[in-house]
Motif scaffolding. Structure first.
Motif, PDB file in Angstrom:
ATOM      1  N   ARG A  47     108.936 -15.281  42.375  1.00 36.98           N
ATOM      2  CA  ARG A  47     108.940 -13.825  42.563  1.00 36.98           C
ATOM      3  C   ARG A  47     108.289 -13.355  43.858  1.00 36.98           C
ATOM      4  NH1 ARG A  47     107.686 -13.228  36.344  1.00 36.98           N
ATOM      5  NH2 ARG A  47     109.819 -13.339  35.581  1.00 36.98           N
ATOM      6  N   VAL A  48     108.537 -14.091  44.939  1.00 42.13           N
ATOM      7  CA  VAL A  48     108.051 -13.618  46.235  1.00 42.13           C
ATOM      8  C   VAL A  48     108.840 -12.381  46.654  1.00 42.13           C
ATOM      9  CG1 VAL A  48     107.242 -15.861  47.046  1.00 42.13           C
ATOM     10  CG2 VAL A  48     109.551 -15.151  47.584  1.00 42.13           C
ATOM     11  N   GLY A  49     110.114 -12.336  46.285  1.00 40.60           N
ATOM     12  CA  GLY A  49     111.004 -11.260  46.692  1.00 40.60           C
ATOM     13  C   GLY A  49     111.612 -11.545  48.055  1.00 40.60           C
ATOM     14  N   CYS A  77     115.600  -7.719  46.898  1.00 43.01           N
ATOM     15  CA  CYS A  77     115.623  -8.481  45.632  1.00 43.01           C
ATOM     16  C   CYS A  77     114.178  -8.836  45.279  1.00 43.01           C
ATOM     17  CB  CYS A  77     116.447  -9.747  45.779  1.00 43.01           C
ATOM     18  SG  CYS A  77     118.168  -9.487  46.209  1.00 43.01           S
ATOM     19  N   PRO A  78     113.432  -7.936  44.642  1.00 45.28           N
ATOM     20  CA  PRO A  78     112.003  -8.169  44.423  1.00 45.28           C
ATOM     21  C   PRO A  78     111.664  -9.297  43.450  1.00 45.28           C
ATOM     22  CG  PRO A  78     112.704  -6.140  43.365  1.00 45.28           C
ATOM     23  CD  PRO A  78     113.864  -6.623  44.169  1.00 45.28           C
ATOM     24  N   PHE A  79     112.646  -9.795  42.694  1.00 45.03           N
ATOM     25  CA  PHE A  79     112.378 -10.882  41.753  1.00 45.03           C
ATOM     26  C   PHE A  79     112.849 -12.243  42.266  1.00 45.03           C
ATOM     27  CE2 PHE A  79     111.917  -7.231  39.058  1.00 45.03           C
ATOM     28  CZ  PHE A  79     110.875  -7.585  38.218  1.00 45.03           C
ATOM     29  N   ALA A  80     113.264 -12.314  43.529  1.00 46.59           N
ATOM     30  CA  ALA A  80     113.779 -13.575  44.080  1.00 46.59           C
ATOM     31  C   ALA A  80     112.659 -14.602  44.234  1.00 46.59           C
ATOM     32  CB  ALA A  80     114.431 -13.326  45.429  1.00 46.59           C
ATOM     33  N   ASP A  81     113.000 -15.859  43.950  1.00 44.63           N
ATOM     34  CA  ASP A  81     112.088 -16.987  44.162  1.00 44.63           C
ATOM     35  C   ASP A  81     112.379 -17.604  45.522  1.00 44.63           C
ATOM     36  OD1 ASP A  81     111.160 -16.635  41.548  1.00 44.63           O
ATOM     37  OD2 ASP A  81     112.534 -18.137  40.729  1.00 44.63           O
TER      38      ASP A  81
END
Length: 159
Positions: free
Chosen positions: A65-67, A50-54
């Motif tokens: 957006r750490v992923g 999930c590359p857009f996960a906070d």
């Protein structure tokens, strides 16, 4: 013609993040094609990036957006999370933009196109994910489109 059989319920990682499309509309990245998956050769493990996960800290701070990457194992028709999610090292790392599992699911290569771009290899040790060696510098563009591959034995990563 093959007959495919679904195993277990659908896997939907929580907090995969949101992004804004070209029109400025926000859409869950889990709905969009930005969630990446890889299945182990034995079919018992699936890695989901999930590359857009906070990253949300307990004190309420958020690193955007750490992923993240999650690994699931199939046991008796049920998919369960293995260990804790692995989060990227800094804001806008987009960790998990590419993922690749070893044949038995015990090792995982993760691409992170943020900053200079890099690939890290992780091993599962008694339920905990441990990074194996240093992060390898890699082409940011290739990492952003999911172009990494880990060998079946987990000893070679191509990017």
């Amino acid at each position: 013609q093959s007959n495919w059989t679904k195993i277990g319920d659908s896997i939907m990682p929580e907090d995969c993040g949101v992004f804004a499309d070209d029109d400025g509309d926000t859409v869950s990245s889990a709905i969009r094609s930005n969630v990446v998956v890889d299945l182990s050769r034995n079919g018992m493990y699936v890695a989901i990036g999930c590359p857009f996960a906070d990253l949300r800290h307990e004190n309420g701070t958020i690193v955007e957006r750490v992923g993240k990457v999650e690994l699931y194992q199939e046991v008796n028709g049920t998919w369960g999370l293995v260990g804790s999610p692995i989060y990227g090292p800094f804001a806008n790392a987009h960790f998990g933009a590419s993922v690749s599992l070893s044949g038995n699911g015990g090792q995982l290569a993760i691409g992170s196109p943020g900053s200079d771009g890099g690939v890290s290899v992780w091993g599962l040790n008694q339920g905990d994910w441990i990074q194996d060696g240093l992060t390898i510098e890699a082409n940011k563009l290739l990492l952003s489109v999911g172009k990494i591959s880990l060998s079946a034995d987990g000893n070679i990563v191509a990017m």
